[in-house]
Design a protein around this motif. Structure first.
Motif, PDB file in Angstrom:
ATOM      1  N   VAL A  43       0.927  -1.420   0.024  1.00 40.96           N
ATOM      2  CA  VAL A  43      -0.050   0.147   0.147  1.00 40.96           C
ATOM      3  C   VAL A  43       1.045   1.487   0.110  1.00 40.96           C
ATOM      4  O   VAL A  43       0.690   2.294  -0.650  1.00 40.96           O
ATOM      5  N   LEU A  44       1.798   1.183   0.729  1.00 37.71           N
ATOM      6  CA  LEU A  44       2.973   2.145   0.723  1.00 37.71           C
ATOM      7  C   LEU A  44       3.317   2.700  -0.592  1.00 37.71           C
ATOM      8  O   LEU A  44       3.402   3.973  -0.935  1.00 37.71           O
ATOM      9  N   GLN A  45       3.862   1.841  -1.126  1.00 39.46           N
ATOM     10  CA  GLN A  45       4.377   1.633  -2.682  1.00 39.46           C
ATOM     11  C   GLN A  45       3.628   2.243  -3.665  1.00 39.46           C
ATOM     12  O   GLN A  45       3.621   2.998  -4.513  1.00 39.46           O
ATOM     13  N   GLU A  46       2.160   1.800  -3.487  1.00 38.37           N
ATOM     14  CA  GLU A  46       1.154   2.331  -4.226  1.00 38.37           C
ATOM     15  C   GLU A  46       0.558   3.833  -4.023  1.00 38.37           C
ATOM     16  O   GLU A  46       0.694   4.456  -5.220  1.00 38.37           O
ATOM     17  N   MET A  47       0.678   4.012  -2.823  1.00 33.08           N
ATOM     18  CA  MET A  47       0.113   5.369  -2.435  1.00 33.08           C
ATOM     19  C   MET A  47       1.312   6.434  -2.914  1.00 33.08           C
ATOM     20  O   MET A  47       1.058   7.384  -3.527  1.00 33.08           O
ATOM     21  N   LYS A  48       2.586   6.088  -2.799  1.00 35.68           N
ATOM     22  CA  LYS A  48       3.835   6.649  -3.426  1.00 35.68           C
ATOM     23  C   LYS A  48       3.665   7.003  -4.815  1.00 35.68           C
ATOM     24  O   LYS A  48       3.759   8.041  -5.542  1.00 35.68           O
ATOM     25  N   HIS A  49       3.378   5.903  -5.468  1.00 34.59           N
ATOM     26  CA  HIS A  49       3.181   5.807  -6.959  1.00 34.59           C
ATOM     27  C   HIS A  49       2.181   6.811  -7.572  1.00 34.59           C
ATOM     28  O   HIS A  49       2.143   7.467  -8.555  1.00 34.59           O
ATOM     29  N   LEU A  50       1.131   6.976  -6.638  1.00 38.25           N
ATOM     30  CA  LEU A  50      -0.307   7.839  -6.962  1.00 38.25           C
ATOM     31  C   LEU A  50      -0.083   9.098  -6.637  1.00 38.25           C
ATOM     32  O   LEU A  50      -0.798  10.094  -6.777  1.00 38.25           O
ATOM     33  N   GLY A  51       1.416   9.272  -5.907  1.00 36.74           N
ATOM     34  CA  GLY A  51       1.456  10.960  -5.594  1.00 36.74           C
ATOM     35  C   GLY A  51       1.260  11.306  -4.157  1.00 36.74           C
ATOM     36  O   GLY A  51       1.202  12.448  -3.923  1.00 36.74           O
ATOM     37  N   ALA A  52       0.960  10.353  -3.195  1.00 37.82           N
ATOM     38  CA  ALA A  52       0.918  10.720  -1.930  1.00 37.82           C
ATOM     39  C   ALA A  52       2.157  11.306  -1.420  1.00 37.82           C
ATOM     40  O   ALA A  52       3.117  11.290  -1.715  1.00 37.82           O
ATOM     41  N   ASP A  53       2.045  12.048  -0.223  1.00 33.51           N
ATOM     42  CA  ASP A  53       3.141  12.749   0.334  1.00 33.51           C
ATOM     43  C   ASP A  53       3.747  11.912   1.317  1.00 33.51           C
ATOM     44  O   ASP A  53       3.464  11.751   2.474  1.00 33.51           O
ATOM     45  N   ILE A  54       4.806  11.005   0.685  1.00 38.42           N
ATOM     46  CA  ILE A  54       5.727  10.149   1.238  1.00 38.42           C
ATOM     47  C   ILE A  54       7.249  10.541   0.959  1.00 38.42           C
ATOM     48  O   ILE A  54       7.481  10.587  -0.228  1.00 38.42           O
ATOM     49  N   SER A  55       7.750  10.927   1.900  1.00 36.64           N
ATOM     50  CA  SER A  55       9.387  11.510   1.840  1.00 36.64           C
ATOM     51  C   SER A  55      10.108  10.298   1.456  1.00 36.64           C
ATOM     52  O   SER A  55      11.099  10.518   0.661  1.00 36.64           O
ATOM     53  N   LYS A  56      10.150   9.292   1.875  1.00 39.19           N
ATOM     54  CA  LYS A  56      10.977   8.124   1.752  1.00 39.19           C
ATOM     55  C   LYS A  56      10.848   7.559   0.307  1.00 39.19           C
ATOM     56  O   LYS A  56       9.746   7.619  -0.476  1.00 39.19           O
ATOM     57  N   SER A  57      12.099   6.977  -0.241  1.00 40.31           N
ATOM     58  CA  SER A  57      12.153   6.411  -1.574  1.00 40.31           C
ATOM     59  C   SER A  57      11.566   5.087  -1.585  1.00 40.31           C
ATOM     60  O   SER A  57      11.269   4.419  -0.496  1.00 40.31           O
ATOM     61  N   ALA A  58      11.252   4.599  -2.800  1.00 42.35           N
ATOM     62  CA  ALA A  58      10.744   3.283  -3.007  1.00 42.35           C
ATOM     63  C   ALA A  58      11.688   2.034  -1.969  1.00 42.35           C
ATOM     64  O   ALA A  58      11.168   1.304  -1.369  1.00 42.35           O
ATOM     65  N   ILE A  59      12.944   2.356  -2.227  1.00 42.53           N
ATOM     66  CA  ILE A  59      13.849   1.546  -1.701  1.00 42.53           C
ATOM     67  C   ILE A  59      13.832   1.577  -0.308  1.00 42.53           C
ATOM     68  O   ILE A  59      13.858   0.542   0.413  1.00 42.53           O
ATOM     69  N   GLU A  60      13.843   2.833   0.191  1.00 42.03           N
ATOM     70  CA  GLU A  60      13.571   3.143   1.779  1.00 42.03           C
ATOM     71  C   GLU A  60      12.428   2.506   2.343  1.00 42.03           C
ATOM     72  O   GLU A  60      12.359   1.980   3.333  1.00 42.03           O
ATOM     73  N   ILE A  61      11.326   2.690   1.759  1.00 40.08           N
ATOM     74  CA  ILE A  61      10.130   1.879   2.167  1.00 40.08           C
ATOM     75  C   ILE A  61      10.318   0.421   2.384  1.00 40.08           C
ATOM     76  O   ILE A  61      10.012  -0.243   3.451  1.00 40.08           O
ATOM     77  N   ASN A  62      11.013  -0.328   1.283  1.00 44.88           N
ATOM     78  CA  ASN A  62      11.089  -1.671   1.298  1.00 44.88           C
ATOM     79  C   ASN A  62      12.131  -2.189   2.753  1.00 44.88           C
ATOM     80  O   ASN A  62      12.126  -3.323   3.088  1.00 44.88           O
ATOM     81  N   LEU A  63      12.958  -1.195   3.265  1.00 40.44           N
ATOM     82  CA  LEU A  63      13.883  -1.533   4.133  1.00 40.44           C
ATOM     83  C   LEU A  63      13.303  -1.161   5.307  1.00 40.44           C
ATOM     84  O   LEU A  63      14.213  -1.275   6.480  1.00 40.44           O
ATOM     85  N   LEU A  64      12.222  -0.621   5.499  1.00 44.13           N
ATOM     86  CA  LEU A  64      11.580  -0.304   6.927  1.00 44.13           C
ATOM     87  C   LEU A  64      11.187  -1.513   7.679  1.00 44.13           C
ATOM     88  O   LEU A  64      11.008  -2.571   6.848  1.00 44.13           O
ATOM     89  N   SER A  65      11.485  -1.635   8.890  1.00 47.70           N
ATOM     90  CA  SER A  65      10.847  -2.435   9.855  1.00 47.70           C
ATOM     91  C   SER A  65       9.297  -2.383   9.630  1.00 47.70           C
ATOM     92  O   SER A  65       8.668  -1.635   9.324  1.00 47.70           O
ATOM     93  N   TYR A  66       8.678  -3.783  10.315  1.00 47.35           N
ATOM     94  CA  TYR A  66       7.213  -3.814  10.256  1.00 47.35           C
ATOM     95  C   TYR A  66       6.610  -2.662  11.064  1.00 47.35           C
ATOM     96  O   TYR A  66       5.770  -1.845  10.690  1.00 47.35           O
ATOM     97  N   PRO A  67       7.032  -2.431  12.368  1.00 48.68           N
ATOM     98  CA  PRO A  67       6.737  -1.260  12.863  1.00 48.68           C
ATOM     99  C   PRO A  67       6.768   0.179  12.363  1.00 48.68           C
ATOM    100  O   PRO A  67       5.822   0.809  12.396  1.00 48.68           O
ATOM    101  N   GLU A  68       7.830   0.396  11.911  1.00 54.38           N
ATOM    102  CA  GLU A  68       7.947   1.584  10.989  1.00 54.38           C
ATOM    103  C   GLU A  68       7.262   1.734   9.958  1.00 54.38           C
ATOM    104  O   GLU A  68       6.883   2.991   9.632  1.00 54.38           O
ATOM    105  N   ALA A  69       7.021   0.706   9.094  1.00 46.05           N
ATOM    106  CA  ALA A  69       6.265   0.676   7.769  1.00 46.05           C
ATOM    107  C   ALA A  69       4.701   0.863   8.518  1.00 46.05           C
ATOM    108  O   ALA A  69       4.077   1.758   7.426  1.00 46.05           O
ATOM    109  N   LYS A  70       4.340   0.288   9.380  1.00 44.84           N
ATOM    110  CA  LYS A  70       2.891   0.484   9.683  1.00 44.84           C
ATOM    111  C   LYS A  70       2.574   2.050  10.308  1.00 44.84           C
ATOM    112  O   LYS A  70       1.525   2.465   9.874  1.00 44.84           O
ATOM    113  N   GLN A  71       3.580   2.282  11.126  1.00 46.21           N
ATOM    114  CA  GLN A  71       3.246   3.771  11.427  1.00 46.21           C
ATOM    115  C   GLN A  71       3.267   4.733  10.118  1.00 46.21           C
ATOM    116  O   GLN A  71       2.653   5.651  10.232  1.00 46.21           O
ATOM    117  N   LEU A  72       4.268   4.653   9.276  1.00 49.17           N
ATOM    118  CA  LEU A  72       4.318   5.478   8.260  1.00 49.17           C
ATOM    119  C   LEU A  72       2.962   5.510   7.369  1.00 49.17           C
ATOM    120  O   LEU A  72       2.518   6.330   6.740  1.00 49.17           O
TER     121      LEU A  72
END
Length: 256
Positions: A31-60
């Protein structure tokens, strides 16, 4: 009260909470990757999103969805996916047999450590967008409750794109299956597409059955979908239900 215990069985196979957490992690990052692709305000890159821990990704993901909490903001972000889903489900309904020959996806749940009043309070309360997102990463918008009805946007069963829907409690006599008489509490409802309140032949349904026990409750959680629905959706929604109810129960215990 005993410690919280949640046992899930899908297709006669036990599914642990750790396994459901892994399902959530996969879907959160999707969902994070899709929201970013659609233009959502997410500062992290696609690679940075993939490297997040589960709790970090959930909070983001929760923080990002809070930025689009208004219905029109979420609909604007997901304009094309929502249109595609609306078209997809109308095509499914067209080749299906209304509310007959429905396909069933069931989850069996045994819970200890929470009272029925606690659970019922959680289910009957206002299910706003933030709470909905907490209990399932594929929930994008929610207003209303399970008693009076809801207006929701969610990805149905970890498949395809989010769909904007109205969920109505059943007021007639129709039930999609033979009820189990040992489960006295029933939750019966149907879904309509929000675009034109199309109920899709009344073949898109939820029917949950709950039985209180000495230390908690047993549940038969089930979705019933039109006969033309792809099998991947039937199977995927079992895990959607398992995640949603597990997380809702945990929330009810943490915030009684």
């Amino acid at each position: 009260m005993t410690d919280l215990k949640i046992d899930i069985t899908i297709d006669n196979t036990p599914v642990t909470q750790a396994e459901l957490a892994k399902v959530q992690e996969w879907r959160i990052k999707h969902v994070l990757q899709e929201m970013k692709h659609l233009g959502a305000d997410i500062s992290k890159s696609a690679i940075e999103i993939n490297l997040l821990s589960y709790p970090e990704a959930k909070q983001l993901l929760l923080d990002t969805k809070d930025k689009y909490a208004a219905l029109e903001d979420m609909k604007a972000l997901y304009k094309e996916p929502l249109a595609a889903s609306d078209k997809f489900w109308k095509a499914v309904a067209k080749k299906s047999n209304g509310n007959q020959d429905l396909q069933e996806g069931q989850v069996f749940m045994h819970v200890e450590g929470i009272t029925m009043p606690q659970l019922q309070q959680q289910l009957a309360g206002e299910l706003d967008s933030h709470i909905a997102a907490v209990v399932n990463p594929e929930h994008f918008y929610s207003v209303g409750d399970t008693v009076n009805g809801q207006h929701i946007i969610e990805t149905f069963c970890n498949f395809g794109e989010p769909t904007e829907m109205n969920l109505y409690p059943e007021t007639g006599d129709f039930v999609p299956t033979t009820p189990d008489s040992t489960y006295p509490i029933k939750m019966n409802g149907y879904v309509a597409l929000s675009s034109d309140d199309d109920a899709l032949g009344y073949g898109w349904r939820a029917y949950h059955q709950i039985r209180p026990t000495a230390n908690g409750f047993d549940g038969i959680l089930a979705a019933y979908l039109p006969s033309g629905t792809p099998e991947e959706i039937i199977n995927g929604h079992k895990y959607h239900l398992a995640v949603e109810f597990s997380e809702m129960i945990k929330a009810a215990v943490m915030h009684p």
